[in-house]
Design a protein around this motif. Structure first.
Motif, PDB file in Angstrom:
ATOM      1  N   LEU A 172      38.840  43.253  43.977  1.00 11.19           N
ATOM      2  CA  LEU A 172      38.084  42.005  43.844  1.00 11.19           C
ATOM      3  C   LEU A 172      37.054  41.852  44.956  1.00 11.19           C
ATOM      4  CD1 LEU A 172      40.810  39.425  42.757  1.00 11.19           C
ATOM      5  CD2 LEU A 172      39.204  40.712  41.334  1.00 11.19           C
ATOM      6  N   ILE A 173      37.402  42.284  46.164  1.00 11.04           N
ATOM      7  CA  ILE A 173      36.445  42.227  47.280  1.00 11.04           C
ATOM      8  C   ILE A 173      35.236  43.095  46.972  1.00 11.04           C
ATOM      9  CG2 ILE A 173      36.146  42.994  49.681  1.00 11.04           C
ATOM     10  CD1 ILE A 173      39.181  41.965  49.976  1.00 11.04           C
ATOM     11  N   LYS A 174      35.466  44.281  46.423  1.00  8.75           N
ATOM     12  CA  LYS A 174      34.347  45.143  46.052  1.00  8.75           C
ATOM     13  C   LYS A 174      33.526  44.510  44.934  1.00  8.75           C
ATOM     14  CE  LYS A 174      35.050  49.062  43.747  1.00  8.75           C
ATOM     15  NZ  LYS A 174      35.332  50.502  43.486  1.00  8.75           N
ATOM     16  N   GLN A 175      34.191  43.993  43.917  1.00 10.92           N
ATOM     17  CA  GLN A 175      33.477  43.385  42.802  1.00 10.92           C
ATOM     18  C   GLN A 175      32.658  42.178  43.258  1.00 10.92           C
ATOM     19  OE1 GLN A 175      36.076  42.734  39.340  1.00 10.92           O
ATOM     20  NE2 GLN A 175      37.343  44.455  40.032  1.00 10.92           N
ATOM     21  N   TYR A 176      33.229  41.354  44.131  1.00 13.23           N
ATOM     22  CA  TYR A 176      32.529  40.162  44.635  1.00 13.23           C
ATOM     23  C   TYR A 176      31.304  40.571  45.456  1.00 13.23           C
ATOM     24  CZ  TYR A 176      31.903  35.564  46.844  1.00 13.23           C
ATOM     25  OH  TYR A 176      31.396  34.355  47.277  1.00 13.23           O
ATOM     26  N   ALA A 177      31.484  41.586  46.310  1.00 11.24           N
ATOM     27  CA  ALA A 177      30.379  42.040  47.147  1.00 11.24           C
ATOM     28  C   ALA A 177      29.240  42.619  46.315  1.00 11.24           C
ATOM     29  CB  ALA A 177      30.881  43.081  48.155  1.00 11.24           C
ATOM     30  N   LEU A 178      29.589  43.289  45.214  1.00 14.87           N
ATOM     31  CA  LEU A 178      28.581  43.924  44.359  1.00 14.87           C
ATOM     32  C   LEU A 178      28.088  43.016  43.237  1.00 14.87           C
ATOM     33  CD1 LEU A 178      30.131  47.507  44.017  1.00 14.87           C
ATOM     34  CD2 LEU A 178      28.266  46.779  45.525  1.00 14.87           C
ATOM     35  N   GLY A 179      28.714  41.852  43.077  1.00 14.74           N
ATOM     36  CA  GLY A 179      28.336  40.945  41.995  1.00 14.74           C
ATOM     37  C   GLY A 179      28.671  41.497  40.621  1.00 14.74           C
ATOM     38  N   GLN A 180      29.798  42.208  40.508  1.00 14.72           N
ATOM     39  CA  GLN A 180      30.185  42.837  39.246  1.00 14.72           C
ATOM     40  C   GLN A 180      31.163  41.968  38.471  1.00 14.72           C
ATOM     41  OE1 GLN A 180      31.875  46.530  40.649  1.00 14.72           O
ATOM     42  NE2 GLN A 180      29.962  47.647  40.323  1.00 14.72           N
ATOM     43  N   SER A 181      30.983  41.917  37.165  1.00 18.17           N
ATOM     44  CA  SER A 181      31.951  41.255  36.291  1.00 18.17           C
ATOM     45  C   SER A 181      33.134  42.195  36.072  1.00 18.17           C
ATOM     46  CB  SER A 181      31.311  40.921  34.946  1.00 18.17           C
ATOM     47  OG  SER A 181      31.015  42.119  34.231  1.00 18.17           O
ATOM     48  N   ALA A 182      34.169  41.664  35.441  1.00 20.98           N
ATOM     49  CA  ALA A 182      35.344  42.487  35.136  1.00 20.98           C
ATOM     50  C   ALA A 182      34.963  43.674  34.256  1.00 20.98           C
ATOM     51  CB  ALA A 182      36.414  41.635  34.458  1.00 20.98           C
ATOM     52  N   ALA A 183      34.021  43.458  33.348  1.00 22.10           N
ATOM     53  CA  ALA A 183      33.597  44.532  32.446  1.00 22.10           C
ATOM     54  C   ALA A 183      32.761  45.583  33.168  1.00 22.10           C
ATOM     55  CB  ALA A 183      32.808  43.949  31.278  1.00 22.10           C
TER      56      ALA A 183
ATOM     57  N   ALA B 132      36.325  38.723  37.659  1.00 19.35           N
ATOM     58  CA  ALA B 132      37.774  38.848  37.806  1.00 19.35           C
ATOM     59  C   ALA B 132      38.322  38.021  38.957  1.00 19.35           C
ATOM     60  CB  ALA B 132      38.148  40.317  38.003  1.00 19.35           C
ATOM     61  N   TRP B 133      37.487  37.747  39.974  1.00 22.07           N
ATOM     62  CA  TRP B 133      37.980  36.961  41.104  1.00 22.07           C
ATOM     63  C   TRP B 133      38.146  35.488  40.758  1.00 22.07           C
ATOM     64  CZ3 TRP B 133      32.991  39.183  41.300  1.00 22.07           C
ATOM     65  CH2 TRP B 133      31.923  38.295  41.196  1.00 22.07           C
ATOM     66  N   GLU B 134      37.640  35.084  39.601  1.00 20.98           N
ATOM     67  CA  GLU B 134      37.739  33.671  39.233  1.00 20.98           C
ATOM     68  C   GLU B 134      39.124  33.362  38.660  1.00 20.98           C
ATOM     69  OE1 GLU B 134      34.228  33.299  36.809  1.00 20.98           O
ATOM     70  OE2 GLU B 134      32.937  32.998  38.555  1.00 20.98           O
ATOM     71  N   ARG B 135      39.279  33.303  37.367  1.00 19.81           N
ATOM     72  CA  ARG B 135      40.575  32.865  36.831  1.00 19.81           C
ATOM     73  C   ARG B 135      41.711  33.848  37.118  1.00 19.81           C
ATOM     74  NH1 ARG B 135      40.498  30.563  30.900  1.00 19.81           N
ATOM     75  NH2 ARG B 135      39.167  32.369  30.430  1.00 19.81           N
ATOM     76  N   ALA B 136      41.491  35.124  36.829  1.00 19.08           N
ATOM     77  CA  ALA B 136      42.563  36.103  37.074  1.00 19.08           C
ATOM     78  C   ALA B 136      42.920  36.163  38.554  1.00 19.08           C
ATOM     79  CB  ALA B 136      42.134  37.483  36.577  1.00 19.08           C
ATOM     80  N   GLY B 137      41.914  36.230  39.412  1.00 20.39           N
ATOM     81  CA  GLY B 137      42.153  36.292  40.842  1.00 20.39           C
ATOM     82  C   GLY B 137      42.844  35.054  41.378  1.00 20.39           C
ATOM     83  N   ARG B 138      42.447  33.896  40.867  1.00 21.35           N
ATOM     84  CA  ARG B 138      43.086  32.657  41.328  1.00 21.35           C
ATOM     85  C   ARG B 138      44.562  32.606  40.941  1.00 21.35           C
ATOM     86  NH1 ARG B 138      39.554  29.054  43.362  1.00 21.35           N
ATOM     87  NH2 ARG B 138      37.341  29.352  42.840  1.00 21.35           N
ATOM     88  N   ILE B 139      44.896  33.133  39.787  1.00 19.70           N
ATOM     89  CA  ILE B 139      46.309  33.163  39.364  1.00 19.70           C
ATOM     90  C   ILE B 139      47.121  34.031  40.307  1.00 19.70           C
ATOM     91  CG2 ILE B 139      47.864  33.967  37.540  1.00 19.70           C
ATOM     92  CD1 ILE B 139      45.587  33.140  35.536  1.00 19.70           C
ATOM     93  N   TRP B 140      46.598  35.206  40.654  1.00 20.41           N
ATOM     94  CA  TRP B 140      47.312  36.107  41.576  1.00 20.41           C
ATOM     95  C   TRP B 140      47.377  35.511  42.984  1.00 20.41           C
ATOM     96  CZ3 TRP B 140      48.284  38.197  37.248  1.00 20.41           C
ATOM     97  CH2 TRP B 140      48.947  39.418  37.120  1.00 20.41           C
ATOM     98  N   TYR B 141      46.278  34.888  43.424  1.00 24.71           N
ATOM     99  CA  TYR B 141      46.260  34.305  44.763  1.00 24.71           C
ATOM    100  C   TYR B 141      47.252  33.151  44.867  1.00 24.71           C
ATOM    101  CZ  TYR B 141      44.624  32.216  49.101  1.00 24.71           C
ATOM    102  OH  TYR B 141      44.568  31.696  50.381  1.00 24.71           O
ATOM    103  N   GLN B 142      47.287  32.303  43.849  1.00 23.32           N
ATOM    104  CA  GLN B 142      48.241  31.190  43.842  1.00 23.32           C
ATOM    105  C   GLN B 142      49.677  31.706  43.862  1.00 23.32           C
ATOM    106  OE1 GLN B 142      48.115  27.953  44.111  1.00 23.32           O
ATOM    107  NE2 GLN B 142      50.286  27.577  43.624  1.00 23.32           N
ATOM    108  N   THR B 143      49.937  32.765  43.133  1.00 19.91           N
ATOM    109  CA  THR B 143      51.284  33.345  43.099  1.00 19.91           C
ATOM    110  C   THR B 143      51.677  33.887  44.466  1.00 19.91           C
ATOM    111  OG1 THR B 143      51.010  33.906  40.757  1.00 19.91           O
ATOM    112  CG2 THR B 143      52.745  35.059  41.969  1.00 19.91           C
ATOM    113  N   LEU B 144      50.746  34.569  45.125  1.00 23.76           N
ATOM    114  CA  LEU B 144      51.030  35.164  46.434  1.00 23.76           C
ATOM    115  C   LEU B 144      51.229  34.113  47.514  1.00 23.76           C
ATOM    116  CD1 LEU B 144      51.135  37.803  48.186  1.00 23.76           C
ATOM    117  CD2 LEU B 144      48.676  37.454  48.586  1.00 23.76           C
ATOM    118  N   THR B 145      50.445  33.060  47.477  1.00 21.89           N
ATOM    119  CA  THR B 145      50.406  32.109  48.598  1.00 21.89           C
ATOM    120  C   THR B 145      51.100  30.787  48.320  1.00 21.89           C
ATOM    121  OG1 THR B 145      48.287  31.147  47.877  1.00 21.89           O
ATOM    122  CG2 THR B 145      48.190  33.085  49.330  1.00 21.89           C
ATOM    123  N   GLY B 146      51.598  30.593  47.106  1.00 21.36           N
ATOM    124  CA  GLY B 146      52.113  29.278  46.713  1.00 21.36           C
ATOM    125  C   GLY B 146      53.458  28.904  47.297  1.00 21.36           C
ATOM    126  N   GLY B 147      54.150  29.828  47.944  1.00 20.24           N
ATOM    127  CA  GLY B 147      55.413  29.510  48.592  1.00 20.24           C
ATOM    128  C   GLY B 147      56.648  29.730  47.740  1.00 20.24           C
TER     129      GLY B 147
END
Length: 355
Positions: free
Chosen positions: A205-216, A296-311
């Motif tokens: 996701l960091i690479k995709q965000y830096a490059l402005g790439q969509s999931a596709a 991918a960093w939007e909805r999919a990434g937020r779901i994974w981030y919430q799972t990792l950090t939600g406690g």
């Protein structure tokens, strides 16, 4: 269950031990000499991490977290003493050393994703300074997070190039620090594979965000550009799109990652196969991200981030426990709808139950 405030003595390197093991058994000194040195050194580092695991990683003072990264790059000058000589500070312009500049940029790309997308102030959430050492060791074939900073080898120049080249490698290793400060996933078996997978997910996701790439548009490879001219048939270290296809080379061997539970590997090596079985949750994330589309960093990434950090994620969680929590995270974030259905389908496709 391990309590969340205990720090695991984990050494997290980007190159899987099974790759280095194979190279160490080669009859070609160009291959076995750097691999054996790297394995010997990594073993010593693992022991050191167990001894120092209880130390608390210092971040910024409460309330002092900045909206900008605080990066410092050091040069180990091919030695093993860390951090080495300070060669670049946050306020300075580009250095003459391209490796220093890539390390600086990769730390910044990681900070940007976590802060600008998820509102997280650095690795620990409290503005932790981001430090990295480059030119570590002689022909050192790895990069690692040591619990406090990033460390990059230059590679041997034949099978592996400079480890600052792929930004997703930098993001992967720094994400081990995020996991350390949140769910603190145990580095063994399925929880260890989740630890590795989470780092692959956010590294990508960091690479995709830096490059402005969509999931596709994304290649979903981990470590593309890292393999050197001595590798004839290999694109990267891992593929999230098609686990098991990243390389099939006479020297490196064949990528052993399974894409589904049908291929789950039971082994006592590599902490129970953490770098191998991580292909399963990796593929689940790829399926989710491409099903939801857009970035991918939007909805999919937020779901994974919430799972990792939600406690709610236990440090010894297995795949099924993680999967159930991603469904709950999707429901909390987006309600009953396509996101929840896409999460359920992705885990079903890789054979991990969510009920």
């Amino acid at each position: 269950m391990t309590t969340r405030n205990q720090k695991h003595g984990v050494f997290c390197g980007i190159v899987p031990p099974h790759v280095l093991d194979r190279l160490a058994e080669s009859e070609d000194p160009r291959h076995y000499e750097p691999a054996r040195r790297t394995l010997e050194h990594d073993g010593a580092l693992r022991t050191r991490r167990r001894v120092t695991a209880a130390r608390t990683v210092s971040g910024a003072a409460a309330g002092a977290a900045s909206d900008r990264p605080q990066r410092t790059i050091y040069d180990a000058r091919h030695g093993n003493t860390l951090p080495g000589a300070k060669v670049h500070a946050e306020s300075e312009g580009p250095a003459k050393d391209a490796t220093v500049n890539r390390a600086h940029a990769g730390l910044g790309a990681t900070f940007d994703l976590y802060f600008k997308v998820y509102g997280r102030h650095s690795i620990d959430g409290a503005g932790m300074p981001l430090n990295a050492s480059v030119h570590y060791g002689e022909g050192y074939d790895n990069a690692f997070w040591d619990g406090e900073q990033m460390v990059f080898g230059d590679g041997d120049g034949d099978l592996f190039l400079d480890f600052t080249i792929p930004v997703d490698v930098i993001g992967h290793e720094l994400t081990h620090g995020v996991t350390q400060h949140t769910a603190n996933l145990e580095y063994y078996g399925q929880s260890g594979a989740l630890n590795e997978s989470v780092s692959d997910v956010f590294g990508s996701l960091i690479k995709q965000y830096a490059l402005g790439q969509s999931a596709a548009q994304a290649d979903w490879l981990i470590g593309a550009g890292l393999l050197g001219p001595g590798v004839d048939r290999g694109a990267a270290l891992r593929s999230m799109k098609a686990p098991g296809t990243a390389y099939q080379d006479d020297v490196l061997g064949t990528d052993p990652q399974p894409a589904t539970m049908a291929g789950y590997v039971r082994t006592s090596r590599d902490n129970g196969g953490v770098h191998i079985n991580s292909g399963i949750p990796n593929h689940a994330f790829y399926l989710l991200a491409t099903a939801l589309g857009s970035n991918a960093w939007e909805r999919a990434g937020r779901i994974w981030y919430q799972t990792l950090t939600g406690g709610e994620l236990a440090s010894d969680a297995d795949f099924a426990a993680f999967a159930r929590l991603t469904v709950a995270s999707a429901r909390t974030l987006y309600g009953e709808g396509d996101a929840v259905q896409a999460v359920l389908k992705a885990w079903s496709q890789v054979g991990v139950p969510t009920a």
